[in-house]
Design an enzyme around this catalytic site. Sequence first.
Site, mmCIF file in Angstrom:
data_model
loop_
_atom_site.group_PDB
_atom_site.id
_atom_site.type_symbol
_atom_site.label_atom_id
_atom_site.label_comp_id
_atom_site.label_asym_id
_atom_site.label_seq_id
_atom_site.Cartn_x
_atom_site.Cartn_y
_atom_site.Cartn_z
ATOM 1 N N SER A 8 0.741 -1.407 -0.033
ATOM 2 C CA SER A 8 -0.132 0.350 0.004
ATOM 3 C C SER A 8 0.809 1.312 0.091
ATOM 4 C CB SER A 8 -1.034 0.294 1.370
ATOM 5 O OG SER A 8 -1.350 1.166 1.214
ATOM 6 N N HIS A 31 -1.181 -1.631 -3.894
ATOM 7 C CA HIS A 31 -2.400 -1.099 -3.261
ATOM 8 C C HIS A 31 -2.953 0.386 -3.149
ATOM 9 C CE1 HIS A 31 -5.592 -2.464 -0.775
ATOM 10 N NE2 HIS A 31 -5.759 -1.053 -0.143
ATOM 11 N N ASP A 33 -4.843 3.142 -2.166
ATOM 12 C CA ASP A 33 -5.972 3.844 -1.210
ATOM 13 C C ASP A 33 -6.632 5.635 -1.456
ATOM 14 O OD1 ASP A 33 -6.557 1.786 0.219
ATOM 15 O OD2 ASP A 33 -4.061 2.349 1.464
ATOM 16 N N MET A 35 -8.934 7.834 -0.351
ATOM 17 C CA MET A 35 -10.113 8.097 0.255
ATOM 18 C C MET A 35 -10.682 9.257 0.139
ATOM 19 S SD MET A 35 -7.520 7.168 4.061
ATOM 20 C CE MET A 35 -7.003 5.941 3.245
ATOM 21 N N HIS A 64 -8.952 0.538 -3.818
ATOM 22 C CA HIS A 64 -9.814 0.595 -2.687
ATOM 23 C C HIS A 64 -9.781 1.192 -2.301
ATOM 24 C CE1 HIS A 64 -9.488 -0.387 2.097
ATOM 25 N NE2 HIS A 64 -10.758 -0.368 1.115
ATOM 26 N N MET A 66 -12.390 3.893 -0.273
ATOM 27 C CA MET A 66 -13.184 4.321 0.797
ATOM 28 C C MET A 66 -13.521 5.921 0.263
ATOM 29 S SD MET A 66 -10.198 2.983 3.026
ATOM 30 C CE MET A 66 -8.746 3.196 1.465
ATOM 31 N N MET A 135 -11.222 -6.014 6.313
ATOM 32 C CA MET A 135 -10.520 -5.275 6.962
ATOM 33 C C MET A 135 -10.316 -5.392 8.619
ATOM 34 S SD MET A 135 -10.131 -2.419 4.829
ATOM 35 C CE MET A 135 -8.846 -1.355 5.972
ATOM 36 N N GLY A 140 -8.708 4.148 7.176
ATOM 37 C CA GLY A 140 -8.728 6.069 6.933
ATOM 38 C C GLY A 140 -6.978 6.149 7.175
ATOM 39 N N PHE A 141 -6.568 5.177 8.474
ATOM 40 C CA PHE A 141 -5.242 5.196 8.113
ATOM 41 C C PHE A 141 -4.349 4.640 8.180
ATOM 42 C CE2 PHE A 141 -7.776 8.576 10.021
ATOM 43 C CZ PHE A 141 -7.488 9.378 9.439
ATOM 44 N N GLY A 142 -3.526 4.114 7.961
ATOM 45 C CA GLY A 142 -2.445 3.365 7.861
ATOM 46 C C GLY A 142 -1.561 3.396 8.951
ATOM 47 N N GLY A 143 -0.822 2.514 9.278
ATOM 48 C CA GLY A 143 0.494 2.119 10.789
ATOM 49 C C GLY A 143 -0.652 2.070 12.169
ATOM 50 N N ASP A 174 -6.719 -6.534 5.316
ATOM 51 C CA ASP A 174 -5.984 -5.445 4.851
ATOM 52 C C ASP A 174 -5.773 -4.514 6.373
ATOM 53 O OD1 ASP A 174 -4.582 -2.117 4.004
ATOM 54 O OD2 ASP A 174 -6.714 -1.793 3.301
ATOM 55 N N GLY A 175 -4.729 -4.330 6.683
ATOM 56 C CA GLY A 175 -4.694 -3.281 8.117
ATOM 57 C C GLY A 175 -3.119 -3.992 8.726
ATOM 58 N N GLY A 176 -2.915 -3.478 9.477
ATOM 59 C CA GLY A 176 -1.958 -3.583 10.571
ATOM 60 C C GLY A 176 -1.249 -4.677 10.065
ATOM 61 N N GLY A 196 1.140 -2.091 4.220
ATOM 62 C CA GLY A 196 1.660 -0.117 3.676
ATOM 63 C C GLY A 196 3.058 -0.419 4.598
ATOM 64 N N SER A 197 3.133 -0.038 6.346
ATOM 65 C CA SER A 197 3.581 0.488 6.505
ATOM 66 C C SER A 197 5.172 0.007 7.121
ATOM 67 C CB SER A 197 3.830 1.432 8.376
ATOM 68 O OG SER A 197 2.531 0.322 9.010
#
Length: 215
Positions: A8, A31, A33, A35, A64, A66, A135, A140-143, A174-176, A196-197
């Site tokens: 991402s 990926h 994102d 938003m 993606h 959002m 999800m 809404g946010f990375g990290g 997706d996420g973490g 992502g991160s």
Amino acid sequence: MEKIISPSILSADFANLQREIERVQNAEWLHLDVMDGHFVPNLTIGPSVIRSLRQVTRHVLDVHLMISNPLFYAGEFARAGADLICFHLESDSDPSHVIDKIRRYGKKAGLAIKPGTPASALTPYLSQLDMVLVMTVEPGFGGQAFMYEMLPKLREVREIVDRSGNPDLLVQVDGGVKAETGRLCAEAGADVLVAGSFIFGHEDPAAQVELLRQC
Ligand code: DX5
Ligand code: ZN
């Protein structure tokens, strides 16, 4: 089946996107994102950035959305060069209409669910889809930290996808996603891991892609 890794760019350096994506040539997908500041409390990129990225990479562009009104914007993202357009079940648009529109542009369609939405909500659409996205953070946010309580839902999604009779349907998370949480997701049935991160927050993003693939 080998897992697909989709880095991402949300955690990449936006002043140097071309250089950043060249650092993850060993990933199949990218990926992106999108938003709108309404469906989620954050703003990112739109079709013009995707159009520019399309000119400089052969990655599969995994977009993606959002956004609250994917029906209105799906065509714009298709024309910009997205390969796969994934939107949210919780958006304001009728999912079947959005899927039809994405298909009319010859693109692949994905349907995403937020942490609070049950797996069963995906069932009516499975035969029309190429991918479902579970999800594992609030979008809404990375990290953000991985929500371990999503793992039972991921297993449930895997089961309903396997029973759907649609053999090409992929399950994305997706996420973490990091080495350990990526391994748990792979075990629970994910085919595509977004990170992502974990990838762009490291000095050697390609090595992070390999780490994820091996988990
Ligand atoms: C969050 C986005 C994710 C984000 C993931 O709403 O959909 O794609 O980039 O970032 P990490 O991997 O850092 O959680
Ligand atoms: Zn995403």
